[in-house]
Design an enzyme around this catalytic site. Structure first.
Site, PDB file in Angstrom:
ATOM      1  N   GLY A  77     -13.531  -2.358   2.985  1.00 45.59           N
ATOM      2  CA  GLY A  77     -13.318  -0.926   3.137  1.00 45.59           C
ATOM      3  C   GLY A  77     -12.552  -0.395   1.939  1.00 45.59           C
ATOM      4  O   GLY A  77     -11.764  -1.118   1.328  1.00 45.59           O
ATOM      5  N   GLN A  97      -7.457   5.397  -2.761  1.00 49.20           N
ATOM      6  CA  GLN A  97      -7.097   4.129  -3.389  1.00 49.20           C
ATOM      7  C   GLN A  97      -7.565   4.041  -4.840  1.00 49.20           C
ATOM      8  O   GLN A  97      -7.105   3.196  -5.583  1.00 49.20           O
ATOM      9  CB  GLN A  97      -7.679   2.952  -2.604  1.00 49.20           C
ATOM     10  N   CYS A 134      -5.082  -5.347   2.371  1.00 52.46           N
ATOM     11  CA  CYS A 134      -5.462  -4.102   1.697  1.00 52.46           C
ATOM     12  C   CYS A 134      -5.684  -4.379   0.222  1.00 52.46           C
ATOM     13  O   CYS A 134      -4.901  -5.104  -0.406  1.00 52.46           O
ATOM     14  CB  CYS A 134      -4.342  -3.074   1.878  1.00 52.46           C
ATOM     15  N   LEU A 135      -6.741  -3.802  -0.332  1.00 52.37           N
ATOM     16  CA  LEU A 135      -7.002  -3.965  -1.759  1.00 52.37           C
ATOM     17  C   LEU A 135      -5.892  -3.376  -2.616  1.00 52.37           C
ATOM     18  O   LEU A 135      -5.720  -3.764  -3.761  1.00 52.37           O
ATOM     19  CB  LEU A 135      -8.349  -3.324  -2.124  1.00 52.37           C
ATOM     20  N   HIS A 162      -7.787   2.061   9.424  1.00 58.11           N
ATOM     21  CA  HIS A 162      -7.044   1.674   8.215  1.00 58.11           C
ATOM     22  C   HIS A 162      -7.393   2.621   7.059  1.00 58.11           C
ATOM     23  O   HIS A 162      -6.504   3.128   6.374  1.00 58.11           O
ATOM     24  CB  HIS A 162      -7.396   0.221   7.868  1.00 58.11           C
ATOM     25  N   GLU A 163      -8.687   2.864   6.865  1.00 56.02           N
ATOM     26  CA  GLU A 163      -9.115   3.708   5.742  1.00 56.02           C
ATOM     27  C   GLU A 163      -8.780   5.180   5.970  1.00 56.02           C
ATOM     28  O   GLU A 163      -8.402   5.883   5.030  1.00 56.02           O
ATOM     29  CB  GLU A 163     -10.611   3.524   5.465  1.00 56.02           C
ATOM     30  N   HIS A 168      -5.341   5.798   4.938  1.00 52.53           N
ATOM     31  CA  HIS A 168      -5.231   6.011   3.489  1.00 52.53           C
ATOM     32  C   HIS A 168      -5.470   7.474   3.126  1.00 52.53           C
ATOM     33  O   HIS A 168      -4.774   8.018   2.258  1.00 52.53           O
ATOM     34  CB  HIS A 168      -6.244   5.148   2.723  1.00 52.53           C
TER      35      HIS A 168
END
Length: 183
Positions: A55, A60, A103-104, A145-146, A149
């Site tokens: 994701g 991000q 998380c990236l 989660h996204e 963000h």
């Protein structure tokens, strides 16, 4: 949208990391879904795949538009990735579940996070068509989660064990001061 799901050599977009102020800004609604938005979605998917993610939110990569891309099973090329534009969660189940998240934007850091087990989300797809889905398990988790963000929230903000959080972040070169606890 078709996108090669193989891992390219390089990411197209730069992923921002915990501590970067861009990650704390809220995204703005996308008013017009056009080729530039579709291109951004393709670039985000390519960046996500090259980083071994499932994701990615536009915030991000420093773009503050309400756009997220998701592919919970990137190894299965038969599954099309999800592109959610202006996503909104309309329903959260009362049943909660605990699952490990990463998380990236915080590589190498993983924590258990409590979230609703099931959600219903409405969004527009890359063609501007209104869509609604119910999601459970990993997909529900990734969508939540996204969307966090897009609202300037990171999964570490939801972690309740301060000592463990501080220790693991420091081990990976991040600081506890970058976390905004939601307790």
């Amino acid at each position: 949208m078709t996108i090669e799901q193989q891992k390219p050599d390089d990411s197209l977009l730069d992923i921002h990391y915990l501590g970067d102020k861009d990650l704390r800004k809220s995204a703005k609604r996308v008013s017009k879904i056009d080729d530039s938005i579709r291109e951004l979605a393709r670039d985000m998917l390519q960046t996500m795949y090259s980083s071994n993610g499932i994701g990615l939110a536009s915030t991000q990569v420093g773009i503050h538009k309400q756009l997220i891309v998701i592919d919970c099973e990137p190894e299965l090329s038969t599954n099309a990735p999800l592109i959610l534009i202006n996503p909104k969660i309309n329903y959260y189940s009362q049943e909660l579940c605990v699952m490990e998240e990463g998380c990236l934007s915080i590589p190498g850091v993983y924590f258990d996070v409590i979230r609703p087990e099931m959600i219903q989300v409405s969004f527009k797809n890359e063609n501007g068509r209104p869509c609604q889905i119910s999601a459970t398990d990993l997909l529900a988790r990734v969508i939540q989660h996204e969307i966090d963000h897009l609202n300037g929230v990171m999964f570490v903000d939801r972690v309740t064990n301060d000592l463990d959080l501080t220790t693991k972040l420091q081990e990976k070169g991040f600081t506890r001061e970058s976390v905004k606890s939601l307790k």
